[in-house]
Design a protein around this motif. Structure first.
Motif, short mmCIF file in Angstrom:
data_model
loop_
_atom_site.label_atom_id
_atom_site.label_comp_id
_atom_site.label_asym_id
_atom_site.label_seq_id
_atom_site.Cartn_x
_atom_site.Cartn_y
_atom_site.Cartn_z
N ASN A 87 56.52 51.24 6.99
CA ASN A 87 56.80 52.57 6.42
C ASN A 87 58.09 53.17 6.96
O ASN A 87 58.22 54.39 7.08
CB ASN A 87 55.63 53.53 6.67
N LYS A 88 59.06 52.32 7.24
CA LYS A 88 60.36 52.80 7.70
C LYS A 88 61.34 52.99 6.55
O LYS A 88 62.47 53.47 6.76
CB LYS A 88 60.93 51.84 8.75
N ILE A 89 60.93 52.58 5.36
CA ILE A 89 61.66 52.89 4.14
C ILE A 89 60.65 53.29 3.08
O ILE A 89 59.46 53.00 3.20
CB ILE A 89 62.49 51.68 3.62
N GLU A 90 61.12 53.98 2.05
CA GLU A 90 60.29 54.27 0.88
C GLU A 90 60.41 53.07 -0.04
O GLU A 90 61.48 52.80 -0.59
CB GLU A 90 60.77 55.54 0.17
N ALA A 91 59.32 52.34 -0.22
CA ALA A 91 59.37 51.08 -0.96
C ALA A 91 58.71 51.23 -2.33
O ALA A 91 57.55 51.62 -2.43
CB ALA A 91 58.68 49.98 -0.17
N VAL B 212 73.18 56.11 -3.83
CA VAL B 212 72.27 55.23 -4.58
C VAL B 212 73.10 54.06 -5.09
O VAL B 212 74.03 54.24 -5.87
CB VAL B 212 71.60 55.97 -5.75
N ILE B 213 72.76 52.86 -4.62
CA ILE B 213 73.55 51.66 -4.90
C ILE B 213 72.79 50.73 -5.82
O ILE B 213 71.65 50.36 -5.55
CB ILE B 213 73.90 50.91 -3.60
N ALA B 214 73.42 50.32 -6.91
CA ALA B 214 72.85 49.32 -7.82
C ALA B 214 73.54 47.98 -7.57
O ALA B 214 74.76 47.90 -7.50
CB ALA B 214 73.04 49.74 -9.27
N ARG C 75 67.14 54.18 3.05
CA ARG C 75 66.01 55.11 3.03
C ARG C 75 64.98 54.72 1.98
O ARG C 75 63.78 54.87 2.16
CB ARG C 75 66.51 56.53 2.74
N ARG C 76 65.48 54.17 0.85
CA ARG C 76 64.59 53.84 -0.27
C ARG C 76 65.07 52.56 -0.94
O ARG C 76 66.28 52.33 -1.06
CB ARG C 76 64.57 54.99 -1.29
N LEU D 47 70.68 55.06 2.50
CA LEU D 47 71.02 54.58 1.17
C LEU D 47 69.76 54.34 0.35
O LEU D 47 68.67 54.10 0.89
CB LEU D 47 71.81 53.27 1.27
N THR D 48 69.91 54.35 -0.97
CA THR D 48 68.88 53.87 -1.89
C THR D 48 69.44 52.61 -2.54
O THR D 48 70.55 52.61 -3.07
CB THR D 48 68.54 54.90 -2.97
N LEU D 49 68.66 51.54 -2.48
CA LEU D 49 69.09 50.25 -3.03
C LEU D 49 68.26 49.94 -4.26
O LEU D 49 67.03 49.95 -4.21
CB LEU D 49 68.91 49.15 -1.98
#
Length: 508
Positions: free
Chosen positions: A99-103, A20-22, A79-80, A53-55
């Motif tokens: 829908n290729k990422i969780e937005a 998870v990246i901030a 991923r998100r 990754l989660t951005l």
């Protein structure tokens, strides 16, 4: 102690799959560590890692092309995404639409403050900000597409009052940019135009046992930075990437006037109120100003009000702010929005949003894409694309007075401005005053409950929100109320005795 100086490639290699990246960046290249981003992208395109990754980002960042969020917009890499603003990366919008990422999207200020709360070990962010908008779980809960199924916001009651609780984030990596770091890792933003949520992102990653990497123009000896110059203490920083050619913004170079280090008379030019409809909107909206008011200007049409203030030389009559943490100065517009020449103060975005959430704004001037019969406004979901609210919800829901600015309709409209009025030669194909907005970015009901004053300014008419709904309060000369206004709206506003708009707005 081993050296913290690393290559961008070493930082990229240290990021694990699923991290998870901030990111603490904003549009126009503001605090954007693009050398690190580019190395992460290159590693993924070569090896397929890091992936899933989660951005997390409070404000939009990128150039609508290759840089910024676009570096992460590859299928499988992310991923998100939990973002405040999405418009600077069409490829990421495309992934969300497919829908290729969780937005997800939350108010920009909420994300900044949530990073701080998460880093402090508190149970998320508890606030009224976002109630009855699309981030309220009774509506969409901040979910932008079908792939986003996990709840990240919940409704709670405290003392009989309803609040939103934004669930805490577990940040694994913070990617930051500054001007200098010393060999101990102390980070200085001295020559940057804003601080944004740099400290909050570093706090959230460090206290979660994660990695903090910073990109800087130079690494200096410990002890060479004064204590007051340090924005993030070295104990937080794991890796330093030195990029001698890094630039302050996409405009290039380093301008000390943007960092408040040098005052200049070379103020930015603005065409946001130069002529035509833009000028009409800006002049009419500017009539809502009150001397001594603390004000905020948003991106787009409302920035014309700032241009009018500059044109009149009345900057000292108001205290101007923008959500990136800037107080005073001459705002930059367009792709460099979020910075100012000769700022009076540069605060952390978390401090600015605390100020906004607590009701510190007297007047906010914002854009308007859609307005409905309830007085709701949509600026976040447009034409099948998700734009995001940025700081819009944080600002509009908490200001004492809100002035929305925008054309009455759009796409193909032709207007003739003359004789102290305006004539509609061809109506726009897309209506802005609709029965129900596509998504609620501003809640009329919440505004009424909070006692806010709400005005909607267009080039041909002005409306106001009241207990009985949206009321038509002014009409321009040359406009037929029935054919040019009422028949071009999906709902019937309250019409009593509307006044005439000032002929001076139209060039007489």
């Amino acid at each position: 102690m081993h050296s913290k100086v690393q290559s961008p490639e070493a930082v990229a290699a240290a990021i694990k799959d699923g991290a998870v990246i901030a990111v603490a960046s904003s549009g126009g290249g503001l605090l954007e560590p693009d050398d690190i981003f580019a190395a992460i992208e290159a590693r993924f395109l070569t090896t397929g890692h890091p992936r899933d990754l989660t951005l997390v980002h409070a404000l939009g960042f990128g150039d609508r092309g290759r840089r910024g969020a676009n570096r992460f917009a590859h299928e499988g890499m992310v991923r998100r995404v939990i973002g405040g603003h999405w418009t600077w990366s069409k490829p990421m919008q495309d992934l969300a639409r497919a829908n290729k990422i969780e937005a997800y999207s939350l108010p920009g200020g909420v994300i900044s403050l949530l990073l701080r709360e998460s880093g402090a070990g508190r149970p998320g962010l508890i606030t009224r900000t976002g109630l009855d908008t699309f981030v309220d779980p009774r509506r969409q809960g901040g979910k932008v597409n079908a792939a986003a199924s996990e709840d990240i916001v919940e409704l709670i009651e405290i003392g009989g009052e309803t609040f939103l609780r934004y669930l805490p984030l577990k940040i694994d990596v913070a990617l930051l940019k500054g001007t200098y770091a010393d060999t101990l890792g102390n980070l200085s933003l001295r020559e940057e135009p804003a601080d944004l949520d740099t400290y909050a992102a570093a706090l959230a990653a460090h206290n979660n046992g994660g990695l903090v990497a910073v990109q800087v123009r130079a690494c200096v000896q410990s002890g060479s930075l004064t204590s007051r110059e340090v924005a993030v203490p070295g104990i937080f920083v794991d890796h330093i990437v030195v990029s001698p050619q890094q630039e302050q913004t996409y405009r290039g170079g380093y301008d000390p006037a943007l960092a408040g280090l040098l005052r200049t008379t070379a103020l930015p030019a603005s065409d946001e109120a130069s002529e035509g409809v833009k000028r009409v909107l800006a002049l009419r909206a500017a009539e809502e100003l009150r001397e001594g008011a603390t004000v905020n200007f948003g991106f787009g049409a409302s920035a014309g009000v700032a241009a009018i203030i500059s044109e009149r030389g009345t900057q000292s009559s108001y205290w101007t702010t923008i959500e990136q943490g800037i107080h005073g100065g001459a705002m930059l517009i367009g792709n460099l929005f979020g910075m100012a020449v000769n700022p009076l103060a540069i605060m952390a975005a978390t401090q600015q949003f605390d100020f906004y959430h607590g009701g510190g704004l007297d007047i906010a001037f914002l854009g308007m894409a859609e307005c409905d019969r309830h007085g709701n406004v949509n600026v976040s979901h447009l034409g099948g694309d998700f734009i995001g609210p940025g700081g819009f919800i944080d600002i509009t829901q908490n200001a004492r007075k809100v002035v929305f600015c925008g054309t009455f309709d759009t796409k193909g409209s032709r207007l003739a401005i003359r004789g102290g009025g305006i004539r509609v030669e061809a109506p726009g194909q897309v209506r802005k005053f609709v029965h129900d907005v596509g998504a609620v970015t501003f809640s009329g009901q919440q505004a009424l409950e909070r006692g806010q004053e709400v005005v909607y300014v267009t080039e041909r008419a002005v409306f106001q929100l009241g207990a009985n709904g949206v009321e038509l309060i002014e009409v321009a000369d040359g406009i037929d109320i029935r054919s040019d206004i009422l028949e071009r709206m999906d709902f019937a506003p309250v019409v009593r005795n509307p006044a005439r708009m000032n002929a001076e707005y139209f060039g007489t």
